[in-house]
Write an enzyme that holds these catalytic residues in place. Structure first.
Site, short mmCIF file in Angstrom:
data_model
loop_
_atom_site.label_atom_id
_atom_site.label_comp_id
_atom_site.label_asym_id
_atom_site.label_seq_id
_atom_site.Cartn_x
_atom_site.Cartn_y
_atom_site.Cartn_z
N GLN A 135 0.33 -6.23 -3.82
CA GLN A 135 -0.72 -6.47 -2.83
C GLN A 135 -1.84 -5.45 -3.01
O GLN A 135 -2.85 -5.52 -2.34
CB GLN A 135 -0.15 -6.30 -1.41
CG GLN A 135 0.97 -7.24 -1.07
CD GLN A 135 1.52 -6.95 0.33
OE1 GLN A 135 0.97 -7.38 1.32
NE2 GLN A 135 2.60 -6.21 0.39
N PHE A 195 -2.99 1.00 5.23
CA PHE A 195 -3.86 0.51 6.29
C PHE A 195 -3.42 0.96 7.68
O PHE A 195 -4.24 1.23 8.53
CB PHE A 195 -3.88 -1.02 6.26
CG PHE A 195 -4.88 -1.58 5.27
CD1 PHE A 195 -5.77 -0.75 4.61
CD2 PHE A 195 -4.92 -2.94 5.03
CE1 PHE A 195 -6.69 -1.26 3.71
CE2 PHE A 195 -5.84 -3.46 4.13
CZ PHE A 195 -6.72 -2.62 3.47
N ALA A 207 0.81 -1.22 0.00
CA ALA A 207 0.00 0.00 0.00
C ALA A 207 0.85 1.28 0.00
O ALA A 207 0.41 2.32 -0.49
CB ALA A 207 -0.92 -0.01 1.22
N SER A 258 4.72 -3.02 4.83
CA SER A 258 5.18 -3.27 6.20
C SER A 258 5.60 -4.73 6.36
O SER A 258 6.23 -5.10 7.34
CB SER A 258 4.07 -2.93 7.19
OG SER A 258 2.91 -3.67 6.88
N CYS A 271 -26.46 -11.03 -7.87
CA CYS A 271 -26.19 -11.45 -9.25
C CYS A 271 -27.49 -11.48 -10.05
O CYS A 271 -28.48 -12.08 -9.61
CB CYS A 271 -25.54 -12.82 -9.23
SG CYS A 271 -25.13 -13.45 -10.87
N CYS A 302 -28.01 -15.47 -11.14
CA CYS A 302 -28.36 -16.57 -10.21
C CYS A 302 -28.82 -16.07 -8.84
O CYS A 302 -29.16 -16.89 -7.99
CB CYS A 302 -27.16 -17.51 -10.05
SG CYS A 302 -25.86 -16.82 -9.01
N HIS A 360 -3.87 -9.85 -4.14
CA HIS A 360 -5.03 -9.54 -3.30
C HIS A 360 -6.23 -9.07 -4.13
O HIS A 360 -7.13 -8.42 -3.61
CB HIS A 360 -4.66 -8.50 -2.24
CG HIS A 360 -3.72 -9.04 -1.19
ND1 HIS A 360 -2.98 -8.25 -0.36
CD2 HIS A 360 -3.41 -10.31 -0.85
CE1 HIS A 360 -2.25 -9.01 0.45
NE2 HIS A 360 -2.49 -10.26 0.17
N CYS A 364 -19.67 -12.69 -8.67
CA CYS A 364 -20.72 -13.41 -7.98
C CYS A 364 -20.07 -14.56 -7.23
O CYS A 364 -19.34 -15.36 -7.82
CB CYS A 364 -21.77 -13.94 -8.97
SG CYS A 364 -22.94 -15.05 -8.14
N CYS A 401 -21.98 -18.08 -8.89
CA CYS A 401 -21.73 -18.57 -10.26
C CYS A 401 -20.47 -17.96 -10.87
O CYS A 401 -20.12 -18.29 -12.00
CB CYS A 401 -22.94 -18.29 -11.16
SG CYS A 401 -23.17 -16.54 -11.58
P1 NAD Z 1 0.61 -1.52 5.22
O1 NAD Z 1 -0.40 -0.46 5.38
O2 NAD Z 1 0.70 -2.60 6.20
O3 NAD Z 1 2.06 -0.89 5.12
C1 NAD Z 1 2.36 0.13 4.27
C2 NAD Z 1 3.84 0.44 4.46
O4 NAD Z 1 4.18 1.41 3.50
C3 NAD Z 1 4.19 1.00 5.83
O5 NAD Z 1 5.25 0.27 6.39
C4 NAD Z 1 4.62 2.46 5.56
O6 NAD Z 1 5.75 2.81 6.30
C5 NAD Z 1 5.00 2.39 4.11
N1 NAD Z 1 4.76 3.61 3.37
C6 NAD Z 1 3.66 4.41 3.39
N2 NAD Z 1 3.79 5.40 2.49
C7 NAD Z 1 5.01 5.22 1.91
C8 NAD Z 1 5.70 5.91 0.89
N3 NAD Z 1 5.20 6.98 0.28
N4 NAD Z 1 6.92 5.44 0.53
C9 NAD Z 1 7.47 4.35 1.13
N5 NAD Z 1 6.85 3.66 2.10
C10 NAD Z 1 5.62 4.09 2.47
O7 NAD Z 1 0.36 -2.11 3.78
P2 NAD Z 1 0.76 -3.48 3.15
O8 NAD Z 1 1.95 -4.09 3.85
O9 NAD Z 1 0.81 -3.27 1.73
O10 NAD Z 1 -0.43 -4.47 3.52
C11 NAD Z 1 -1.72 -4.11 3.79
C12 NAD Z 1 -2.75 -4.64 2.83
O11 NAD Z 1 -3.49 -3.53 2.48
C13 NAD Z 1 -2.32 -5.19 1.54
O12 NAD Z 1 -2.65 -6.50 1.56
C14 NAD Z 1 -3.13 -4.49 0.46
O13 NAD Z 1 -3.90 -5.47 -0.20
C15 NAD Z 1 -4.05 -3.60 1.19
N6 NAD Z 1 -4.20 -2.20 0.76
C16 NAD Z 1 -4.12 -1.83 -0.53
C17 NAD Z 1 -4.23 -0.50 -0.88
C18 NAD Z 1 -4.13 -0.10 -2.32
O14 NAD Z 1 -4.53 -0.88 -3.19
N7 NAD Z 1 -3.62 1.08 -2.63
C19 NAD Z 1 -4.41 0.48 0.11
C20 NAD Z 1 -4.52 0.06 1.44
C21 NAD Z 1 -4.39 -1.29 1.75
#
Ligand code: NAD
Length: 253
Positions: free
Chosen positions: A100, A32, A21, A195, A153, A156, A120, A128, A131
């Site tokens: 992710q 998150f 993220a 993270s 859906c 179904c 993810h 759905c 189906c």
């Molecule tokens: P996380 O929130 O656990 O960790 C994010 C990490 O990114 C933190 O350690 C933080 O220090 C770091 N960070 C934040 N901004 C940053 C930047 N500009 N540059 C460098 N580092 C930065 O997220 P995660 O480990 O990816 O896991 C959480 C889950 O959240 C994932 O499974 C994902 O599917 C989901 N998620 C996705 C989105 C998205 O699609 N944009 C957004 C939120 C959460």
């Protein structure tokens, strides 16, 4: 240090980039766990797959949160980190990108579906659960905007759910297996903006390292894999990746 990472990218045969993220926060999509992140405002315990299956009220809340996140994602544009990773693909320097993230920003930046493994899922589709019929998210968004609270859906009558992996929901088998296979086969593994606490995704850098890859971590805050990494760059993803690609282009015009 960023120059050293660039050298590794130029020398490597199979570079896997693995993002979380943190790669999208500079595009305005909160992660998150950071202050102000999504789970500081919503309780993750509430938004599990099991709750989604169990009650109409939970599904209604899930779609409410989903609509908020989707609006943010739709308006977002790729940042310097997404663009740098897309540039790696264009230059033939990317074996694959394991993400992710569910926001689809890598495609907006120019990465192609053949190179991207979304472990993810994605917010761009709705499935759905009975189906498996696939709907575009925009189509379902119109139904929600028109007042439907929990869409079903039209084939179904099954439950519809965004094609993302909720807490407690099984990971997609094909993508997960492929991510593990490519991580094990990589000789350079670069984690950006994660993270590394969400499993099994957080196992991927460990698998890569155990199989001989050079492990790079680029993250604003400490991660669970810093102690096993060969290089840790503590900083923002966008500026770091921009500078790395500047070095790469000097070395491999
Ligand atoms: P996380 O929130 O656990 O960790 C994010 C990490 O990114 C933190 O350690 C933080 O220090 C770091 N960070 C934040 N901004 C940053 C930047 N500009 N540059 C460098 N580092 C930065 O997220 P995660 O480990 O990816 O896991 C959480 C889950 O959240 C994932 O499974 C994902 O599917 C989901 N998620 C996705 C989105 C998205 O699609 N944009 C957004 C939120 C959460």
């Amino acid at each position: 240090m960023l120059r050293q990472i660039a050298e590794k990218i130029v020398q490597a045969q199979r570079t896997v980039v693995f993002v979380g993220a943190g790669v999208s926060t500079e595009s305005g999509i909160p992660d998150f766990r950071s202050p102000g992140g999504i789970w500081t405002r919503f309780d993750p315990e509430e938004f599990t797959y099991q709750n989604f299956l169990a009650s109409e009220r939970a599904r209604e809340r899930y779609w409410q949160l989903g609509r908020e996140i989707y609006a943010l994602i739709k308006a977002a544009q790729p940042n310097a980190a997404h663009l740098a990773i897309a540039e790696m693909e264009r230059m033939g320097l990317l074996d694959c990108l394991i993400t992710q993230n569910i926001d689809g920003l890598h495609f907006k930046a120019g990465n192609t579906p053949e190179k991207v493994i979304e472990i993810h899922g994605t917010v761009m589709y709705v499935l759905c659960l009975t189906c498996r019929k696939r709907y575009s998210r925009d189509e379902i968004e119109l139904r929600l905007a028109a007042g439907e609270k929990v869409p079903r859906c039209d084939e179904c009558g099954g439950l519809l759910k965004p094609a993302t992996v909720a807490f407690g929901q099984p990971m997609p088998e094909r993508e997960t297996a492929e991510a593990f296979r490519r991580s094990a086969a990589s000789d350079l593994f670069i984690c950006i903006g994660s993270s590394l606490v969400v499993h099994p995704a957080a196992q991927l850098p460990v698998v890569a390292k155990d199989n001989g890859a050079f492990l790079v971590i680029i993250n604003r805050d400490p991660t669970t894999c810093d102690s096993i990494a060969d290089v840790v760059h503590r900083g923002l993803a966008g500026p770091a990746m921009e500078e790395i690609m500047r070095y790469v282009k000097e070395m491999k015009p």
